[in-house]
Design a protein around this motif. Structure first.
Motif, PDB file in Angstrom:
ATOM      1  N   SER A 213      45.474  36.848  42.046  1.00 33.44           N
ATOM      2  CA  SER A 213      46.679  37.330  42.747  1.00 33.44           C
ATOM      3  C   SER A 213      47.627  36.140  42.912  1.00 33.44           C
ATOM      4  CB  SER A 213      46.319  37.890  44.128  1.00 33.44           C
ATOM      5  OG  SER A 213      46.265  36.858  45.090  1.00 33.44           O
ATOM      6  N   PRO A 214      48.829  36.383  43.411  1.00 40.98           N
ATOM      7  CA  PRO A 214      49.751  35.251  43.603  1.00 40.98           C
ATOM      8  C   PRO A 214      49.232  34.210  44.592  1.00 40.98           C
ATOM      9  CG  PRO A 214      50.930  37.349  43.728  1.00 40.98           C
ATOM     10  CD  PRO A 214      49.474  37.679  43.689  1.00 40.98           C
TER      11      PRO A 214
ATOM     12  N   TYR B 157      45.309  33.527  39.312  1.00 35.26           N
ATOM     13  CA  TYR B 157      46.169  34.579  38.744  1.00 35.26           C
ATOM     14  C   TYR B 157      46.129  34.421  37.212  1.00 35.26           C
ATOM     15  CZ  TYR B 157      49.782  31.067  37.842  1.00 35.26           C
ATOM     16  OH  TYR B 157      50.466  29.980  37.372  1.00 35.26           O
ATOM     17  N   SER B 158      46.575  35.436  36.491  1.00 40.07           N
ATOM     18  CA  SER B 158      46.379  35.419  35.037  1.00 40.07           C
ATOM     19  C   SER B 158      47.466  34.662  34.282  1.00 40.07           C
ATOM     20  CB  SER B 158      46.366  36.840  34.476  1.00 40.07           C
ATOM     21  OG  SER B 158      45.257  37.547  34.920  1.00 40.07           O
TER      22      SER B 158
ATOM     23  N   SER C 160      41.895  32.792  34.543  1.00 41.99           N
ATOM     24  CA  SER C 160      42.072  34.191  34.155  1.00 41.99           C
ATOM     25  C   SER C 160      43.053  34.305  33.003  1.00 41.99           C
ATOM     26  CB  SER C 160      42.576  35.000  35.349  1.00 41.99           C
ATOM     27  OG  SER C 160      42.944  36.300  34.933  1.00 41.99           O
TER      28      SER C 160
ATOM     29  N   ASN D 186      44.891  37.098  30.427  1.00 38.83           N
ATOM     30  CA  ASN D 186      45.228  38.514  30.416  1.00 38.83           C
ATOM     31  C   ASN D 186      45.922  38.839  29.106  1.00 38.83           C
ATOM     32  OD1 ASN D 186      46.314  41.066  31.087  1.00 38.83           O
ATOM     33  ND2 ASN D 186      46.291  40.510  33.270  1.00 38.83           N
TER      34      ASN D 186
ATOM     35  N   GLU E   6      37.812  34.642  33.536  1.00 39.39           N
ATOM     36  CA  GLU E   6      37.856  36.108  33.610  1.00 39.39           C
ATOM     37  C   GLU E   6      38.855  36.587  32.569  1.00 39.39           C
ATOM     38  OE1 GLU E   6      37.487  37.856  37.720  1.00 39.39           O
ATOM     39  OE2 GLU E   6      39.402  38.737  37.163  1.00 39.39           O
TER      40      GLU E   6
ATOM     41  N   PHE F 190      36.942  47.153  39.505  1.00 41.89           N
ATOM     42  CA  PHE F 190      37.754  47.469  38.358  1.00 41.89           C
ATOM     43  C   PHE F 190      39.103  46.776  38.472  1.00 41.89           C
ATOM     44  CE2 PHE F 190      35.091  51.346  38.512  1.00 41.89           C
ATOM     45  CZ  PHE F 190      34.566  51.287  37.248  1.00 41.89           C
TER      46      PHE F 190
ATOM     47  N   TYR G 106      48.716  49.835  37.832  1.00 40.52           N
ATOM     48  CA  TYR G 106      49.857  50.053  38.723  1.00 40.52           C
ATOM     49  C   TYR G 106      50.671  51.199  38.176  1.00 40.52           C
ATOM     50  CZ  TYR G 106      47.933  46.053  40.762  1.00 40.52           C
ATOM     51  OH  TYR G 106      47.030  45.222  41.352  1.00 40.52           O
TER      52      TYR G 106
ATOM     53  N   LEU H 278      54.381  48.729  43.413  1.00 42.82           N
ATOM     54  CA  LEU H 278      53.048  48.130  43.556  1.00 42.82           C
ATOM     55  C   LEU H 278      52.539  48.409  44.968  1.00 42.82           C
ATOM     56  CD1 LEU H 278      52.011  44.596  42.345  1.00 42.82           C
ATOM     57  CD2 LEU H 278      50.870  45.808  44.168  1.00 42.82           C
TER      58      LEU H 278
ATOM     59  N   LEU I  68      49.556  48.290  47.591  1.00 44.40           N
ATOM     60  CA  LEU I  68      48.286  47.589  47.780  1.00 44.40           C
ATOM     61  C   LEU I  68      47.187  48.616  48.036  1.00 44.40           C
ATOM     62  CD1 LEU I  68      49.510  44.549  49.923  1.00 44.40           C
ATOM     63  CD2 LEU I  68      49.031  44.619  47.476  1.00 44.40           C
TER      64      LEU I  68
ATOM     65  N   SER J 231      35.899  44.719  42.366  1.00 39.61           N
ATOM     66  CA  SER J 231      37.292  44.484  42.719  1.00 39.61           C
ATOM     67  C   SER J 231      37.921  45.860  42.906  1.00 39.61           C
ATOM     68  CB  SER J 231      38.002  43.724  41.596  1.00 39.61           C
ATOM     69  OG  SER J 231      39.386  43.682  41.835  1.00 39.61           O
TER      70      SER J 231
ATOM     71  N   GLY K 125      39.634  47.689  46.622  1.00 42.70           N
ATOM     72  CA  GLY K 125      39.260  48.364  47.866  1.00 42.70           C
ATOM     73  C   GLY K 125      38.375  47.564  48.800  1.00 42.70           C
TER      74      GLY K 125
ATOM     75  N   MET L 292      35.338  41.095  45.515  1.00 41.58           N
ATOM     76  CA  MET L 292      36.602  40.360  45.383  1.00 41.58           C
ATOM     77  C   MET L 292      37.697  41.012  46.217  1.00 41.58           C
ATOM     78  SD  MET L 292      36.643  39.485  41.356  1.00 41.58           S
ATOM     79  CE  MET L 292      35.475  38.322  40.672  1.00 41.58           C
TER      80      MET L 292
ATOM     81  N   ALA M  67      41.963  41.056  46.907  1.00 42.97           N
ATOM     82  CA  ALA M  67      43.348  40.642  46.648  1.00 42.97           C
ATOM     83  C   ALA M  67      44.252  41.264  47.711  1.00 42.97           C
ATOM     84  CB  ALA M  67      43.791  41.057  45.251  1.00 42.97           C
ATOM     85  N   SER M  68      44.322  42.606  47.766  1.00 49.12           N
ATOM     86  CA  SER M  68      45.228  43.275  48.712  1.00 49.12           C
ATOM     87  C   SER M  68      44.975  42.817  50.153  1.00 49.12           C
ATOM     88  CB  SER M  68      45.061  44.790  48.637  1.00 49.12           C
ATOM     89  OG  SER M  68      45.502  45.268  47.393  1.00 49.12           O
TER      90      SER M  68
HETATM   91  C1  LIG Z   1      50.380  41.186  43.606  1.00 50.66           C
HETATM   92  C2  LIG Z   1      49.138  41.253  42.745  1.00 50.66           C
HETATM   93  C3  LIG Z   1      49.020  40.417  41.652  1.00 50.66           C
HETATM   94  C4  LIG Z   1      47.906  40.489  40.826  1.00 50.66           C
HETATM   95  N1  LIG Z   1      47.793  39.653  39.774  1.00 50.66           N
HETATM   96  C5  LIG Z   1      46.711  39.732  38.965  1.00 50.66           C
HETATM   97  C6  LIG Z   1      46.563  38.868  37.865  1.00 50.66           C
HETATM   98  O1  LIG Z   1      47.392  37.994  37.606  1.00 50.66           O
HETATM   99  N2  LIG Z   1      45.476  39.026  37.073  1.00 50.66           N
HETATM  100  C7  LIG Z   1      44.506  39.960  37.317  1.00 50.66           C
HETATM  101  O2  LIG Z   1      43.526  40.042  36.583  1.00 50.66           O
HETATM  102  N3  LIG Z   1      44.605  40.773  38.378  1.00 50.66           N
HETATM  103  C8  LIG Z   1      45.678  40.688  39.193  1.00 50.66           C
HETATM  104  N4  LIG Z   1      45.769  41.521  40.273  1.00 50.66           N
HETATM  105  C9  LIG Z   1      44.715  42.510  40.505  1.00 50.66           C
HETATM  106  C10 LIG Z   1      43.745  42.040  41.583  1.00 50.66           C
HETATM  107  O3  LIG Z   1      43.060  40.875  41.184  1.00 50.66           O
HETATM  108  C11 LIG Z   1      42.715  43.123  41.914  1.00 50.66           C
HETATM  109  O4  LIG Z   1      41.887  43.372  40.800  1.00 50.66           O
HETATM  110  C12 LIG Z   1      43.349  44.435  42.339  1.00 50.66           C
HETATM  111  O5  LIG Z   1      44.448  44.214  43.199  1.00 50.66           O
HETATM  112  C13 LIG Z   1      42.345  45.305  43.080  1.00 50.66           C
HETATM  113  O6  LIG Z   1      41.767  44.603  44.171  1.00 50.66           O
HETATM  114  P1  LIG Z   1      42.245  44.803  45.698  1.00 50.66           P
HETATM  115  O7  LIG Z   1      41.912  46.197  46.074  1.00 50.66           O
HETATM  116  O8  LIG Z   1      41.441  43.794  46.462  1.00 50.66           O
HETATM  117  O9  LIG Z   1      43.704  44.536  45.736  1.00 50.66           O
HETATM  118  C14 LIG Z   1      46.884  41.441  41.111  1.00 50.66           C
HETATM  119  C15 LIG Z   1      46.997  42.260  42.235  1.00 50.66           C
HETATM  120  C16 LIG Z   1      48.105  42.177  43.048  1.00 50.66           C
HETATM  121  C17 LIG Z   1      48.185  43.081  44.250  1.00 50.66           C
END
Ligand SMILES: Cc1cc2nc3c(=O)[nH]c(=O)nc-3n(C[C@H](O)[C@H](O)[C@H](O)COP(=O)(O)O)c2cc1C
Length: 340
Positions: free
Chosen positions: A21-22, A44-45, A107, A109, A132, A197, A201, A216, A218, A245, A247, A266, A268-269
């Motif tokens: 994530s960022p 982040y990727s 990461s 992508n 990853e 998973f 988006y 987007l 969350l 990943s 939820g 994992m 992110a949100s």
């Molecule tokens: C703002 C944002 C940026 C993300 N950037 C990446 C990324 O660069 N590469 C990646 O594999 N997943 C990215 N993700 C996906 C997250 O790593 C994660 O798999 C996804 O949000 C589901 O997890 P969560 O429910 O904890 O948010 C991003 C998610 C968000 C919300």
């Protein structure tokens, strides 16, 4: 309390990993994640498109057709915000590695095999402990068969494995016709982990402006159920480690993830919403719950609620499905009574 877990051959001090994530865009924020107690950080990727854009006139073709459809107009990222220098990414990995003492997972992508995967080695040489691979591919071509879509993943994994020795995980979406078979193939090809998973988006439509809005949203804890189900079905049936990943928001989500068989959960949100310090809160609550319920280690609970002991999970899942549908029969019975 022993919270350590093994993931992709790495020893993590606990199973909470900051997902890509960022929040990994600067060394300072990676340090905050580490201070809060993250077991590891996934960067982040770095995108295939960014690498190719650097090397070719790709941007010309990338932007071509941008105006051809309402979705295209708003959905394709514009160059300036998107065009980070791949070498900056590699330098960031190296600086992050020096700044913190937890595993850093790079990461990549992309959607096609090719020269760009050589960046896997650059990321490894910068000191990343693992990699990853996120193949964020939506098969929109009506002529593409399922097997061709799957072989795209196999080929990218094969090429990356040829150039690195660090462990490689693949981040998948849930929309494969036979996910267990596909997961098993990836494991046999040398994936050390599968991240279940990736989250698609899904854009919405703004009816007033007749625009597609790349919205987007969350996640929330309800979305955990999908990865819970699949990790539960895969645990013990394939060699490689499983990560959840999507939820994971609180200590209960972490516990559920571990119990169905995840090696790591994992976030992110939850971190984007609550900040890095959320990790320390979740860790404290996790530890307290484990003490109250007399668990001594994370390993003790990993897989305890999985489907691994079921000889025929397919028939059990079908029976459960019928029971759940049937439970709503009571509601219509109530309607019948009240309409009399
Ligand atoms: C703002 C944002 C940026 C993300 N950037 C990446 C990324 O660069 N590469 C990646 O594999 N997943 C990215 N993700 C996906 C997250 O790593 C994660 O798999 C996804 O949000 C589901 O997890 P969560 O429910 O904890 O948010 C991003 C998610 C968000 C919300």
């Amino acid at each position: 309390m022993n919270l350590t877990t093994q993931y992709m051959g790495l020893t993590l001090k606990n199973p909470i990993v900051a997902s890509a994530s960022p929040l990994s865009r600067t060394v300072a924020s990676i340090e905050q994640l580490a201070v809060a107690g993250a077991g590891a950080v996934v960067m982040y990727s770095l995108f295939e498109e960014q690498i190719i854009r650097e090397q070719t006139l790709y941007s010309h073709y990338f932007d071509l057709g941008n105006e051809s459809h309402a979705e295209a107009q708003t959905y394709l990222p514009q160059s300036p915000s998107y065009n980070a220098d791949p070498d900056d990414y590699v330098r960031l990995v190296a600086r992050a590695k020096k700044a913190v003492d937890i595993p850093i997972i790079g990461s990549l992508n992309g959607v096609s095999a090719g020269g760009w995967v050589k960046y896997a080695k650059e990321i490894q040489d910068a000191g990343a402990d693992g990699l990853e691979l996120n193949v964020y591919f939506i098969p929109a071509n009506i002529a593409a068969e399922g097997a061709a879509v799957e072989s795209r993943y196999f080929e990218i994994l094969r090429q990356v494995k040829e150039v690195v020795r660090i462990p490689v995980a693949m981040k998948l979406h849930p929309f494969f016709s036979s996910l267990p078979h596909f997961a098993c193939q990836l494991s046999k090809l040398g994936a050390s982990g599968l991240v279940l998973f990736n989250r698609f988006y899904q854009p919405d439509i703004d009816l007033e402006h007749l625009e597609v809005t790349p919205h987007l949203r969350l996640s929330n804890s309800d979305e955990l159920r999908l990865p819970l189900r699949w990790v539960s079905l895969l645990h013990g049936r394939i060699e490689c480690d499983l990560a959840i990943s999507t939820g994971v928001h609180n200590y209960k989500d972490v516990l559920k993830g571990l119990m169905v068989g995840a090696k790591v959960t994992m976030m992110a949100s939850a971190l984007l919403q609550n900040g890095a310090s959320h990790i320390s809160t979740v860790l404290a609550e996790l530890t307290e719950w484990m003490e109250t319920h007399e668990y001594e280690s994370v390993q003790q609970m990993q897989g305890s609620m999985s489907h691994v002991l079921l000889a025929n999970p397919e028939s059990v899942l079908r029976t459960n499905y019928m029971q759940v549908l049937d439970s709503w029969g009571k509601v219509t019975a109530h309607w019948d009574q009240s309409s009399r």
